[in-house]
Each structure stands twice: as structure tokens, then as C-alpha cells.
Write a protein that holds these residues in place. Structure first.
Motif, PDB file in Angstrom:
ATOM      1  N   LYS A 822       0.820  -1.190   0.133  1.00  0.00           N
ATOM      2  CA  LYS A 822      -0.172   0.007  -0.003  1.00  0.00           C
ATOM      3  C   LYS A 822       0.946   1.248   0.059  1.00  0.00           C
ATOM      4  N   GLU A 823       2.022   1.153   0.579  1.00  0.00           N
ATOM      5  CA  GLU A 823       3.025   2.413   0.915  1.00  0.00           C
ATOM      6  C   GLU A 823       3.862   2.406  -0.202  1.00  0.00           C
ATOM      7  N   THR A 824       4.263   1.295  -0.943  1.00  0.00           N
ATOM      8  CA  THR A 824       5.303   1.533  -1.785  1.00  0.00           C
ATOM      9  C   THR A 824       4.844   1.060  -3.107  1.00  0.00           C
ATOM     10  N   GLY A 825       3.749   0.227  -3.454  1.00  0.00           N
ATOM     11  CA  GLY A 825       3.694  -0.422  -4.664  1.00  0.00           C
ATOM     12  C   GLY A 825       4.218  -1.723  -4.910  1.00  0.00           C
ATOM     13  N   ILE A 826       5.181  -2.037  -3.906  1.00  0.00           N
ATOM     14  CA  ILE A 826       6.044  -3.210  -4.187  1.00  0.00           C
ATOM     15  C   ILE A 826       5.164  -4.634  -3.602  1.00  0.00           C
ATOM     16  N   THR A 827       4.831  -5.289  -4.178  1.00  0.00           N
ATOM     17  CA  THR A 827       4.014  -6.309  -3.928  1.00  0.00           C
ATOM     18  C   THR A 827       4.686  -7.652  -3.583  1.00  0.00           C
ATOM     19  N   ALA A 828       3.804  -8.613  -3.057  1.00  0.00           N
ATOM     20  CA  ALA A 828       4.565  -9.953  -2.477  1.00  0.00           C
ATOM     21  C   ALA A 828       5.043 -10.647  -3.797  1.00  0.00           C
ATOM     22  N   GLU A 829       4.581 -10.470  -5.032  1.00  0.00           N
ATOM     23  CA  GLU A 829       5.029 -11.374  -6.001  1.00  0.00           C
ATOM     24  C   GLU A 829       6.107 -10.486  -6.526  1.00  0.00           C
ATOM     25  N   ASP A 830       6.651  -9.181  -6.287  1.00  0.00           N
ATOM     26  CA  ASP A 830       7.691  -8.580  -6.723  1.00  0.00           C
ATOM     27  C   ASP A 830       8.853  -9.050  -5.910  1.00  0.00           C
ATOM     28  N   VAL A 831       8.376  -9.432  -4.459  1.00  0.00           N
ATOM     29  CA  VAL A 831       9.597 -10.005  -3.498  1.00  0.00           C
ATOM     30  C   VAL A 831       9.896 -11.229  -4.221  1.00  0.00           C
ATOM     31  N   ALA A 832       8.838 -12.108  -4.295  1.00  0.00           N
ATOM     32  CA  ALA A 832       9.007 -13.391  -5.115  1.00  0.00           C
ATOM     33  C   ALA A 832      10.022 -13.457  -6.165  1.00  0.00           C
ATOM     34  N   LYS A 833       9.620 -12.575  -7.036  1.00  0.00           N
ATOM     35  CA  LYS A 833      10.438 -12.677  -8.300  1.00  0.00           C
ATOM     36  C   LYS A 833      11.977 -12.132  -7.961  1.00  0.00           C
ATOM     37  N   ARG A 834      12.118 -11.149  -7.011  1.00  0.00           N
ATOM     38  CA  ARG A 834      13.352 -10.559  -6.430  1.00  0.00           C
ATOM     39  C   ARG A 834      14.337 -11.652  -6.105  1.00  0.00           C
ATOM     40  N   VAL A 849      -3.084 -16.101   2.675  1.00  0.00           N
ATOM     41  CA  VAL A 849      -3.783 -14.864   2.700  1.00  0.00           C
ATOM     42  C   VAL A 849      -3.123 -14.076   1.470  1.00  0.00           C
ATOM     43  N   ALA A 850      -4.004 -13.223   0.629  1.00  0.00           N
ATOM     44  CA  ALA A 850      -3.445 -12.771  -0.420  1.00  0.00           C
ATOM     45  C   ALA A 850      -2.430 -11.414  -0.124  1.00  0.00           C
ATOM     46  N   GLY A 851      -1.379 -11.275  -0.803  1.00  0.00           N
ATOM     47  CA  GLY A 851      -0.294 -10.150  -0.317  1.00  0.00           C
ATOM     48  C   GLY A 851       0.659 -10.776   0.657  1.00  0.00           C
ATOM     49  N   THR A 852       0.612 -11.654   0.899  1.00  0.00           N
ATOM     50  CA  THR A 852       1.573 -12.151   1.980  1.00  0.00           C
ATOM     51  C   THR A 852       2.575 -13.509   1.209  1.00  0.00           C
ATOM     52  N   LEU A 853       3.641 -13.811   1.950  1.00  0.00           N
ATOM     53  CA  LEU A 853       4.442 -14.829   1.599  1.00  0.00           C
ATOM     54  C   LEU A 853       4.315 -15.892   2.859  1.00  0.00           C
ATOM     55  N   MET A 854       4.125 -16.953   2.719  1.00  0.00           N
ATOM     56  CA  MET A 854       4.094 -18.128   3.900  1.00  0.00           C
ATOM     57  C   MET A 854       5.710 -18.763   3.693  1.00  0.00           C
ATOM     58  N   ILE A 855       6.295 -18.882   4.757  1.00  0.00           N
ATOM     59  CA  ILE A 855       7.695 -19.299   4.705  1.00  0.00           C
ATOM     60  C   ILE A 855       7.779 -20.473   5.726  1.00  0.00           C
ATOM     61  N   GLU A 856       8.234 -21.720   4.907  1.00  0.00           N
ATOM     62  CA  GLU A 856       8.671 -22.874   5.891  1.00  0.00           C
ATOM     63  C   GLU A 856      10.223 -23.393   5.914  1.00  0.00           C
ATOM     64  N   PRO A 857      10.891 -23.076   6.822  1.00  0.00           N
ATOM     65  CA  PRO A 857      12.198 -23.395   6.468  1.00  0.00           C
ATOM     66  C   PRO A 857      12.550 -24.946   6.628  1.00  0.00           C
ATOM     67  N   THR A 858      11.714 -25.927   7.397  1.00  0.00           N
ATOM     68  CA  THR A 858      11.806 -27.270   7.565  1.00  0.00           C
ATOM     69  C   THR A 858      13.020 -27.565   8.747  1.00  0.00           C
ATOM     70  N   GLU A 859      13.334 -28.766   9.001  1.00  0.00           N
ATOM     71  CA  GLU A 859      14.238 -29.091   9.933  1.00  0.00           C
ATOM     72  C   GLU A 859      15.698 -29.359   9.447  1.00  0.00           C
ATOM     73  N   SER A 860      15.562 -29.583   7.808  1.00  0.00           N
ATOM     74  CA  SER A 860      16.862 -30.001   7.253  1.00  0.00           C
ATOM     75  C   SER A 860      17.749 -28.845   6.768  1.00  0.00           C
ATOM     76  N   GLU A 861      17.061 -27.633   6.927  1.00  0.00           N
ATOM     77  CA  GLU A 861      18.109 -26.509   6.498  1.00  0.00           C
ATOM     78  C   GLU A 861      18.981 -26.024   7.399  1.00  0.00           C
ATOM     79  N   ASP A 862      20.158 -26.164   7.186  1.00  0.00           N
ATOM     80  CA  ASP A 862      21.081 -25.647   8.237  1.00  0.00           C
ATOM     81  C   ASP A 862      21.297 -24.051   8.551  1.00  0.00           C
ATOM     82  N   LEU A 863      21.873 -23.704   9.770  1.00  0.00           N
ATOM     83  CA  LEU A 863      21.735 -22.240   9.923  1.00  0.00           C
ATOM     84  C   LEU A 863      22.249 -21.368   9.021  1.00  0.00           C
ATOM     85  N   ALA A 864      23.334 -21.739   8.287  1.00  0.00           N
ATOM     86  CA  ALA A 864      24.257 -21.115   7.424  1.00  0.00           C
ATOM     87  C   ALA A 864      22.928 -20.668   5.943  1.00  0.00           C
TER      88      ALA A 864
END
Length: 959
Positions: A822-834, A849-864
Motif C-alpha cells: 500500500k505504501e510503496t507499490g511493491i507486491t509480494a509477487e515482486d519480492v518473490a521474483k526478486r 492470505v493474499a499479499g503475503t509470503l508463507m515461509i517454511e524452513p523445515t528442519e533439514s536446512e542448516d543455519l548458514a
């Protein structure tokens, strides 16, 4: 040599000695740092604060201690050795095939292909999208219809989907009648029946060899060639059907269609089948890629996924999933199918089989297969044995009055499985692997010696010979040598992002490690080369493995029984709801047909409920994302007498542990309903809580999520269904395998094969065996720690939309970009493509939810890797702030123009108000191992307006 030539020594880490140590990415020291960032000194304190005490199990997992990788492989070898690999000439839709080594090693055994996700982000999926477009072209060309989809789950479910498609096309309001030829595959007939019952459709099976019977029906299903092997002209029956306003569905064998007139030229409106014999092993029934092709005017109602051609921001050709508005998470209860996956990995294998062999090679294989069958028939006749059908492709049906069992046993003694058809007939199916010695051995089993003549002619009429060309596109002519094929596969693979390249942080999809040791056994012949209808004593290793896996899943979930037959999560949903339906019917409560579904639920829930004959009633969610209890009670009060079930996902689709889940279960049970807990998020429960203990009656489990079967670019999946004791009588059954489920009370087959995609069950068996009870719990804790770590690190930059008590999430979190947009015009899709420019697959975009990014790291991704993702997201937030501050133009900036291809950056006419370096290397670490997307952002709307479903144009292959 001096010390300066050596890299600094890293801080010492605790030794990783078990499989669980290597499966869970962060070390103990790393997890301590992650917990500190969240604000906790230990994992147990975090788990106690995140997971409600009301759902916590009171006992640990009672599973065998963890096996080492070596011990697990040794145990799987013991199980494999209990299977007996015979030459199976059984047929019934499953045939021996030879997987080209270049395809076996570089697709099936290659994590670059098997760890990829569904191509919802097409810019980083161009390789597998092209492979799927090849698959669609193979199917469309061979069937003689213009449009084919990107694969179905198997032939039986494809036929069932064709039935409902035919009904939609007919535009009839009443359920009506669907006519099925008696020569259809028996498992297909029963899968169609299972689907038809809750929809009120009457399925009539009749012998159509002499034409159509009297009566009104909206569609007819024909098998080509028939289960008996007979090859009949489809045109007369198709013409009669069309005269009565019915749709014609043909279940066809793709290999046969290289020689026989395609169904599309004989009046078929819809053609379905399996691509199994295009290089995909039996696997005791699966996974195999089914297919569906349709005529003009139907393509926009086609179920499943469809790959089409669009253009990118520079006008270059680009591939994408077309007509995505049909996806269930958008259409929900209006969806015409609950399919949300496909069999991409197997479709890729089948397509590459066709690419490697080309039309001439496929025709040669088909001709050789047919010649073996013709030689066999001639030998039988010469030996005085009656051959029932004079016209056939690969299957010979012999009449031996009273001797069928004797002949079958004699063949078995020679290492060959034949198919008895009653007491008087035996069917023998030839395939790519059939050799002259097999023909001689079969003849000997019939008591015929030295009677197989050579040079036998074709055994079908010339009028049915195919004359139309197929696979004329250059892709099917350019890769004949193994070198060329190898490089083609590598070229496609390099276009994509899979787990072998970077983390795939998709919420709700659990893209975790698919360990090599888990994958290794599925290609062993003792698992891969067992026909699903081989005598059960030849599959004792499978029976034992499946029994152990079902028992382990029951222990993990707290249910009494588990069936692994459903070959996708959506099919597990349907099986669970049909079990509930059967239970109510057994109690004389058929009127219970209302299914309550929270507004946050995955769309397949609503679609599955409709397919199970239920009426969907949506329950609101409150501002915190939880089920709105006042609305739930109001809906129960209104529909209580008709209440059948509630479907809830736990943890919720919003990624939180709802405190009131037990109250929800109690309220539904008090009204006489059943509780279905969607097992999509079981990754956050294993070892901590059991749905069968905290109030659920039934769940499906996604083995391709929690239990490590790889996604394969969008399939294969396995969606077992677990039930409490009172629902066990209503689990799936199978017409050809009494051992597969309850025969008298079962709901019928959900999938074509008795145990679904049995060929990949060793993966989940190995995961559970090697993790052991402690490792499984550690994985769950790791997933919860990882999600909360990301939430804590990202919260200062992106609001986290939903949290549970103490501000914690479950195994995933939702970054809310709506205010930023709403403030910048940058959408969740823009972030996804970037994120593509940073080398990452995007999180789940705009769901739930529209306009969001749902993030799941899983247990098998290391800290780095987690920190690399955080760094990318933080830097992207800085870029967004530059837009807000005016440092970047609101429309011409690195986010709106993302992703950036090498070609776009190397132009002499660079006129962007930011540098090439800002576009390509926003972080210094990207200079090492940079991923370059093959296309720029794809025009989705263009692709839907200009639906193209054939192979890539020849220009796509120009240097």
C-alpha cells in the motif's frame, strides 16, 4: 609449506554420528544460537510455550530404535530379497519396460529433477515445464486430440475424472448414467464406481462389442485395446454415442497408438490412460503418470495441470502453468476436481523416453511387441489351442477349458506370470521386454512344443492401422545419441531451482531433505520390477514393508489403522471423507451430509468434500487466524442434525497451534459429526502430539511432505489415510487384491493400484527407520525452532501475520507485505521474483492470505542457509525502502523488473536507473555460484488468453 596456505580452522562442532544428526540441518550449537535469537535457552522450553499442553501426547513414540544408514539398507535388502522377480505377462494396464540408462541416472536418480517443486514460479521452472510440454505433445499426438494435460495420478483416476468431465460437458443437471464397456480394466471400473457413488451417478457395465444398449447416458467409456486384448473399431460405438448426445471416453494404450488408428480419429472426445510403459517400472503399481487428452472446446474444463506457452517481459517465449484460476485454493467448493498435484517426475521420464527413442524408435518397440504376441497366437493355434480374439495388439486370450489354473502354474514354474480369466481362459500380455524364449516358454506351458512360426503378419485389420504422423517436432529427432540426450537433460536441469541448489522455503509444502540412502532402494529390481497383480507370494517383501510402514504411521498419528492406497494428498482426503460417509450410512444416518470447513483451509478440502457428496459450510476465522468458536457453534446449531464432519488443518493453515482444537473436536462429536484433521502440517506434530489422541477421527498424511518422499517437480505424492477403529471398516479396498483393504465394507478403490504408489514407499520406511523415535521428535523440534528463528529474524523487517500464544508460530510463518504494498507499490509477487535474483525459490505466494509470503524452513536446512535467506530478505527490504524514499523509481526498479537474466544485463542499451551490479549481485556472496534465470518475468494473462499446448516452437531449439 607454511600455514598461510590453509584456510582458518572452523570452530569445533559436535560429531554427527547418526542419520538424524545429518537429517536435521542445524547442529546442537547452531540450535542454541537460534534459540537465543528467539529468546529461549533450550528447545524444551520453546516447545512447551509453542505447543498447547492439551494436545501433547502422554507417551513417547513406540518405534524400534534408529537404524544406521548401512543397517537400514541391509534390512531393505532383506525385504527386497523376499520379493521374487518373475517375467510378468499379466497386462491389465501394467507392462514390462526398459528405462534408458541415461534417463534412469539423469532424471529418476538425479536430485536436480526429483527434489524440484511444482512449477508455480515458472521463471525458475523452465526446464521441467519444457519437459512437461514434451509429455503433453506425446499424449496429444498419439491420441489424436489437440490438448493434453501435464499428467494425472494414474489411469483409473483419470477415467474417473473423465466421467465427471463428460458430465460437466453434457450440462445435465441430474447425475445421470455413465456407461462402461465390460472390456475395461477391472480396477478402472471400480475406481469409476467409487467416484460415482457419492455423486449419485449410476455406472452401468455392458458388453459394447456389438454396439450400445438401450437407455440414456451422458458418457461412455471404452478400452482400446480392451482388457482382454481385443482391438475393435471405436468409430461405430462413438457415432452411436454422439447421436444420443453422449461424450465418448477412451482409455488407450500409448504404445499401441503408434500402430493403431488414434481414438481422436475415431470420434473420442476424451482419451485417458497411463504412460507407464514409456520407461517407468512397475513399482508394484506406481507411481506412474496417467494422462488425459481432450477435443476442442473442452480444454478450459480439463482437470489437473496444463502447461502452456506465454512470453516474458522481453517478449521471449516462456512456459507456464496455464489456467491457474482453476486451482482448488481459488475455486474451493466450486472446483470440479480435487487434484492439486500430478506425476511430474514420471511424466518427465515418459516424455524423455519418447524424446530418446523418437517416433521411429517407439514404432519399432510397438511392432516388436506386437510381433511377439502374433507369434504366440500363431503358435497356440498351431498347437490346437483356441485364440479368442483375432484382432489384438499385445495381449493374447487363449481358451483352455478347465485348464486355466494348470497352464498358469506351468508358466509360473518357468518363471513367467500369466493371467487366468476364469477357469477356461488365460491372457498373455507381451511387452518391450518379451523375448523369443519367453514366447517358447509360454507355449510349453500350454503344452505346445516347437510350434512358434516366424514371419507372422499383423493381428489387427489394415483399416485400423495408423496413417497419421506423430512426434514430428524437432525435439523428438535431435537427441538420438546418448551424448546428445545427456546434454539435453542437463540443459533443462540447469534452468531450474531445486533443493540441490538452495532451500525452497515454501510454506505448507515442507521441502525437506530427501536423503540419498532413502532413494537408493527404489530402483532395485526387487522393488521396481514387481507387477501389482503378481501372485502375492512373489511380493512378500512388499507386504512386510507396507505392513511395517502402516503400523509405524498408525503409532505416530495415534490411529488404529492406516491405508497407503491413496496416491496423493487429495486422494487421501477423499478416502477419509468416504470413510466418514460410509460410517454414517452404516448407522442409518445417510442424511448427514454437511461438512464444516474453516475459511483458512486449503482448497482441496472443499473440493474433496463436494466429491464425497457433501455440502460445504464455511466457518469463519477470527483476527488471529483461529477457528471462530461462536461461528462454529452457530453453524453446528444450524446444521447439527445433518452434520457429517468438520475438516480442520492442524497446525492451522495460518501456521499456528490453535489452543481450541480440542474444544472444536468435542463440539462436533457432541453433534454426532466426525473430525477430519488434514495431515498436511504433521511435520509440526510427530513425536509431540497425535491427532488420533486429541480428538480427530481421520487424517490423510502427506508422505511427500513429512516423510521425505521428494516432490519431483509436482509429483509423485503419497497420501495415506489413517482412521480410528470405528472407521477402519470403511478404508479403501481393491477388486483384485483382498489383502489391500476391507472387501465387504470398504469404500472401493481410491487408486488403480492396490497399494497406490508402492514403489516409493521404501523412502518413507527408510526415513522412519533411520530417524527412530528420538530422531523423529528431534525433526519436529527442529522444524519449530527453524520457523520461529526465521520469524524472529524477519519480524523487524516484515510483519509476521499470525502467531499463537507467546508470539510463537508452528513450523511456518507468514510475512505480511500488504502494508508495504500500500505504501510503496511493491507486491509480494515482486519480492518473490526478486528472490530469484538472490538464488532462491520464492516462499508460498498469497496463500492462505493474499499479499503475503508463507515461509517454511523445515528442519533439514542448516543455519548458514537460513541466514543466507534472511540476508536476502533483509536486503530486499532495504531495496523496498529505497523505493519508498525515492532512491528507486516506483515502476522501474530492481524489484519490479525482477528477475534479471544474463541477456537482459548484457545489452548495450542498458537504461535502467540502477546498475547492472545492483540487479545481478545485490549481495557479494552471489558472485560465487550465481543462478541465472533463463527468462524474465512471465506474462500470466497473455498465457491464459493465448493457450498453447504443443511442443516448444522450433525456434526454441536454435542456437
Amino acid at each position: 609449506m607454511t600455514a598461510q596456505f590453509f584456510a582458518p580452522v572452523a570452530a569445533p562442532q559436535h560429531a554427527r554420528t547418526t542419520f538424524a544428526d545429518r537429517h536435521v540441518g542445524p547442529s546442537a550449537d547452531d540450535q542454541a544460537r537460534m534459540l537465543a535469537a528467539i529468546g529461549y535457552s533450550g528447545a524444551e522450553a520453546l516447545i512447551d510455550d509453542a505447543v498447547p499442553a492439551t494436545i501433547r501426547t502422554g507417551r513417547p513414540l513406540e518405534l524400534p530404535p534408529a537404524l544406521s544408514e548401512t543397517a537400514a539398507l541391509a534390512r531393505l535388502r532383506e525385504l527386497a530379497d523376499k520379493n521374487s522377480v518373475y517375467t510378468s505377462m499379466i497386462g491389465l494396464g501394467y507392462f514390462g519396460t526398459i528405462t534408458p540408462g541415461v534417463v534412469l541416472r539423469n532424471v529418476l536418480e538425479n536430485p536436480g529433477w526429483y527434489t524440484a517443486y511444482t512449477p508455480y514460479q515458472p521463471e525458475i521452472s523452465q526446464g521441467r515445464l519444457e519437459a512437461l510440454l514434451n509429455f503433453q505433445t506425446v499424449v496429444a499426438d498419439l491420441t489424436g486430440l489437440p490438448v493434453a494435460n501435464a499428467s494425472m495420478l494414474d489411469e483409473g483416476t483419470a477415467a474417473a475424472e473423465a466421467m465427471t468431465l463428460a458430465h460437466r460437458v453434457s450440462r445435465r443437471k441430474e447425475p445421470g448414467t455413465f456407461l462402461v464397456d465390460a472390456d475395461a480394466l477391472p480396477q478402472t471400473v471400480d475406481v469409476v464406481r467409487t467416484r460415482a457413488v457419492p455423486l449419485g451417478i449410476e455406472v452401468v457395465v455392458a458388453d459394447l462389442s456389438g454396439g450400445l444398449p438401450e437407455g440414456d447416458f451422458f458418457g461412455v467409456l471404452l478400452q482400446y485395446p480392451g482388457a482382454s486384448g481385443a482391438v475393435r473399431d471405436l468409430a461405430p460405438v462413438a457415432e452411436q454415442a454422439h447421436e444420443r448426445g453422449a461424450q465418448v471416453v477412451v482409455a488407450a494404450d500409448l504404445l499401441a497408438l503408434t500402430l493403431l488408428r488414434p481414438p481422436g480419429e475415431s470420434g473420442a472426445d476424451i482419451v485417458v490412460g497411463s504412460s507407464q510403459r514409456f520407461g517407468v517400472p512397475y513399482g508394484f503399481g506406481g507411481p506412474h503418470a496417467g494422462y488425459m487428452a481432450v477435443g476442442e472446446g473442452i480444454q478450459r474444463q480439463l482437470p489437473g495441470r496444463l502447461v502452456g506457452v506465454s512470453v516474458d517481459a522481453d517478449g521471449a517465449t516462456a512456459y507456464r502453468l496455464a489456467l491457474q484460476t482453476r486451482e482448488q485454493h481459488i475455486r474451493r467448493e466450486k472446483a470440479t476436481s480435487n487434484i492439486c498435484t500430478a506425476q511430474v517426475l514420471l511424466a518427465v521420464m515418459a516424455s524423455m523416453y519418447a524424446v530418446y527413442h523418437g517416433p521411429e524408435g517407439l514404432a519399432a518397440i510397438a511392432q516388436r511387441t506386437h510381433a511377439r504376441a502374433a507369434e504366440l497366437a500363431a503358435g497356440l493355434r498351431a498347437g490346437g489351442v483356441e485364440v479368442v480374439h483375432g484382432s489384438f495388439f499385445d495381449t493374447v486370450l487363449a481358451r483352455v477349458p478347465g485348464r486355466a489354473a494348470e497352464v498358469v502354474e506351468a508358466a509360473r514354474e518357468r518363471g513367467i506370470n500369466l493371467r487366468p480369466d476364469g477357469a477356461d481362459r488365460v491372457a498373455i500380455a507381451c511387452d518391450e521386454t518379451t523375448l523369443p524364449e519367453h514366447v517358447a516358454a509360454v507355449l510349453a506351458a500350454f503344452g505346445v512344443e516347437d510350434a512358434a512360426p516366424g514371419g507372422v503378419g499383423d493381428a489387427f485389420p489394415e483399416s485400423l492401422r495408423r496413417e497419421s504422423p506423430y512426434l514430428s517436432h524437432p525435439v523428438f529427432h535431435q537427441h538420438r545419441s546418448e551424448t546428445a540426450m545427456l546434454r539435453y537433460l542437463r540443459r533443462l536441469q540447469d534452468k531450474d531451482i531445486a533443493l540441490d541448489r538452495s532451500m525452497i522455503p515454501l510454506g505448507s509444502c515442507t521441502m525437506k531433505l530427501n536423503a540419498t540412502t532413502e532413494m537408493e532402494p527404489i530402483t532395485w529390481p526387487e522393488f521396481a520390477e514387481i507387477h501389482p497383480f503378481a501372485p502375492i507370494e512373489q511380493a512378500q517383501g512388499y507386504v512386510e514393508l507396507i505392513g511395517e510402514l502402516e503400523s509405524a504411521l498408525a503409532e505416530i498419528t495415534g490411529y488404529a489403522r492406516v491405508s497407503v492406497q491413496p496416491n496423493a494428498g487429495s486422494q487421501g482426503e477423499l478416502a477419509g471423507l468416504l470413510a466418514i460417509r460410509g460410517y454414517h450410512a452404516s448407522r442409518g444416518e445417510e442424511h448427514r451430509n454437511v461438512c464444516l470447513i474453516p475459511s483458512s483451509a486449503h482448497g482441496t478440502n472443499a473440493a474433496s468434500a463436494v466429491m464425497a457428496g457433501m455440502k460445504v459450510v464455511v466457518v469463519k476465522c477470527d483476527e488471529a487466524g483461529n477457528v471462530d468458536l461462536p461461528d462454529l457453534h452457530a453453524k453446528i446449531d444450524k446444521h447439527g442434525a445433518a452434520l457429517s464432519a468438520i475438516m480442520v488443518t492442524y497446525p492451522s493453515t495460518h501456521g499456528v497451534f490453535e489452543e481450541t482444537i480440542t474444544e472444536v473436536c468435542e463440539a462436533v462429536h457432541a453433534a454426532g459429526g466426525q473430525v477430519y484433521v488434514d495431515g498436511a502440517n504433521l511435520n509440526a506434530l510427530v513425536g509431540l502430539a497425535r491427532p488420533g489422541e486429541f480428538g480427530s477421527d481421520v487424517s490423510h498424511l502427506n508422505l511427500h511432505k513429512t516423510f521425505c518422499i521428494p516432490h519431483g517437480g509436482g509429483g509423485p505424492g503419497v497420501g495415506p489415510v489413517g482412521v480410528r477403529e470405528h472407521l477402519a471398516p470403511f478404508l479403501p479396498s481393491h477388486p483384485l487384491r483382498a489383502e489391500a483393504g476391507p472387501q465387504d465394507t470398504g469404500v472401493g478403490p481410491i487408486s488403480a493400484a492396490p497399494w497406490g504408489s508402492a514403489g516409493i514407499l521404501p523412502i518413507s520406511w527408510a526415513y522412519i527407520a533411520m530417524m527412530g523415535p528420538d530422531g523423529l521428535r528431534a525433526a519436529t523440534e527442529g522444524a519449530i525452532i527453524g520457523a520461529n528463528y526465521l520469524a524472529a529474524r524477519l519480524a523487524p523487517h516484515y510483519p509476521i501475520l499470525y502467531t499463537g500464544r507467546n508470539g510463537l508460530v508452528a513450523h511456518e510463518c507468514i510475512a505480511d507485505l500488504r502494508k508495504i504494498t500500500k505504501e510503496t507499490g511493491i507486491t509480494a509477487e515482486d519480492v518473490a521474483k526478486r528472490l530469484i535474483d538472490y538464488g532462491f525459490h520464492a516462499p508460498t505466494l498469497s496463500f492462505p492470505v493474499a499479499g503475503t509470503l508463507m515461509i517454511e524452513p523445515t528442519e533439514s536446512e542448516d543455519l548458514a542457509e537460513l541466514d543466507r535467506f534472511v540476508a536476502a530478505m533483509v536486503e530486499i527490504r532495504r531495496e523496498i525502502q529505497r523505493v519508498a524514499d525515492g532512491g528507486y523509481d516506483r515502476e522501474d526498479n530492481p524489484l519490479k523488473n525482477a528477475p534479471h537474466t544474463a541477456a537482459a544485463l548484457l545489452t548495450d542499451d542498458w537504461k535502467r536507473p540502477y546498475t547492472r551490479e545492483e540487479a545481478a549481485y545485490p549481495l557479494p556472496a552471489l558472485r560465487e555460484g550465481k543462478y541465472w534465470p533463463p527468462v524474465r518475468r512471465i506474462d500470466q494473462a497473455y498465457g491464459d488468453r493465448n493457450l498453447v499446448c504443443s511442443c516448444p516452437p522450433p525456434e526454441a531449439f536454435e542456437d
